[in-house]
Design a protein around this motif. Structure first.
Motif, mmCIF file in Angstrom:
data_model
loop_
_atom_site.group_PDB
_atom_site.id
_atom_site.type_symbol
_atom_site.label_atom_id
_atom_site.label_comp_id
_atom_site.label_asym_id
_atom_site.label_seq_id
_atom_site.Cartn_x
_atom_site.Cartn_y
_atom_site.Cartn_z
ATOM 1 N N UNK A 80 0.819 -1.207 0.000
ATOM 2 C CA UNK A 80 0.000 0.000 0.000
ATOM 3 C C UNK A 80 0.856 1.261 0.000
ATOM 4 N N UNK A 81 0.238 2.355 -0.427
ATOM 5 C CA UNK A 81 0.896 3.659 -0.378
ATOM 6 C C UNK A 81 1.132 4.065 1.079
ATOM 7 N N UNK A 82 2.171 4.869 1.293
ATOM 8 C CA UNK A 82 2.550 5.283 2.642
ATOM 9 C C UNK A 82 2.681 6.801 2.721
ATOM 10 N N UNK A 83 2.900 7.286 3.933
ATOM 11 C CA UNK A 83 3.031 8.722 4.174
ATOM 12 C C UNK A 83 4.043 8.936 5.288
ATOM 13 N N UNK A 84 4.774 10.040 5.221
ATOM 14 C CA UNK A 84 5.633 10.430 6.342
ATOM 15 C C UNK A 84 5.341 11.881 6.684
ATOM 16 N N UNK A 85 5.696 12.258 7.898
ATOM 17 C CA UNK A 85 5.472 13.636 8.325
ATOM 18 C C UNK A 85 6.707 14.129 9.084
ATOM 19 N N UNK A 86 7.134 15.338 8.734
ATOM 20 C CA UNK A 86 8.323 15.949 9.336
ATOM 21 C C UNK A 86 7.851 17.033 10.311
ATOM 22 N N UNK A 165 6.014 0.545 -3.589
ATOM 23 C CA UNK A 165 5.721 1.530 -2.542
ATOM 24 C C UNK A 165 5.989 2.955 -3.002
ATOM 25 N N UNK A 166 4.984 3.801 -2.783
ATOM 26 C CA UNK A 166 5.125 5.229 -3.005
ATOM 27 C C UNK A 166 4.702 5.949 -1.747
ATOM 28 N N UNK A 167 5.313 7.115 -1.499
ATOM 29 C CA UNK A 167 5.105 7.805 -0.226
ATOM 30 C C UNK A 167 4.822 9.291 -0.439
ATOM 31 N N UNK A 168 3.802 9.787 0.238
ATOM 32 C CA UNK A 168 3.539 11.216 0.277
ATOM 33 C C UNK A 168 4.340 11.826 1.421
#
Length: 231
Positions: A80-86, A165-168
């Motif tokens: 599934x697509x993923x996300x990270x936050x800074x 995998x792709x990440x926002x």
């Protein structure tokens, strides 16, 4: 079996129930759709599926795919697509001081402890909501005023030679008092029922690249610096 007119076969070890779950999984249907749009996709053989509880986690496929008349490398791991936050913190008593909140976690695929930004899978939600949720789960921070923003309009590909995998990439600017920031250090987080155990680390914004080997974290840092320069 077929999906979007593409023949799909499964390894004998995959149960009928899990076969249907793969066919219904967003990560599989979106990959098939994208692949058949850009390439000549003849068929897909699903070698294995790894379940996260009742949910499809990883799908290992072997595809008969061609590009401009040439056969392509055939194996891929779908997820599934993923996300990270800074999370970038300005100190209330000294606004020029800026820190980044990272988390340290045991990562089996890497074979080591890894320090990185809070990140995770986008469930049935928007990428922004997933980013807020991951921040809360892994650090205990609840965003009351600050709103996350994307560092890039489209997702980045993390390992396109082997994984879908792709990440926002998101960031959020937070103001905390020095005591509040200090209280975050070594805070434990993560979802124990998913065997996720994180420890909060606080590093200066300028020094962040020295503290993480994670590619998406380094890219987020550079994009954040560009964002600040453009303001």
């Amino acid at each position: 079996m077929t999906i979007q007119d593409i023949p799909v076969q499964f390894a004998e070890t995959i149960s009928g129930e899990n076969q249907q779950k793969v066919l219904n999984a967003r990560l599989f249907s979106e990959w098939v759709s994208k692949t058949r749009t850009h390439f000549d996709l003849h068929s897909v053989f699903v070698r294995d599926v790894l379940m996260f509880g009742s949910r499809v986690g990883f799908v290992i496929v072997e595809a008969d795919a061609w590009n401009n008349g040439a056969k392509m490398p055939c194996f891929a791991v779908l997820r599934d697509a993923t996300v990270s936050i800074m999370p970038v913190v300005s100190v209330k008593e000294a606004p020029a001081e800026k820190y980044v909140i990272l988390v340290r976690e045991a990562r089996l695929p890497a074979g080591q402890m890894v320090t990185a930004l809070p990140a995770g899978v986008i469930d049935d939600e928007t990428a922004e909501i997933a980013a807020i949720r991951e921040l809360q789960e892994e650090t205990g921070l609840h965003l009351k005023v600050s709103k996350p923003y994307s560092l890039r309009e489209t997702p980045v590909l993390l390992s396109p030679g082997g994984s879908s995998e792709e990440m926002m990439l998101y960031a959020v600017d937070i103001v905390l008092g020095r005591a509040e920031l200090r209280d975050l250090i070594d805070r434990k987080g993560g979802l124990a029922n998913e065997h996720e155990h994180t420890t909060v680390c606080i590093v200066s914004l300028d020094e962040m690249p020295r503290h993480t080997p994670n590619a998406h974290c380094l890219l987020s840092w550079h994009l954040y610096q560009q964002h600040r320069a453009d303001m």
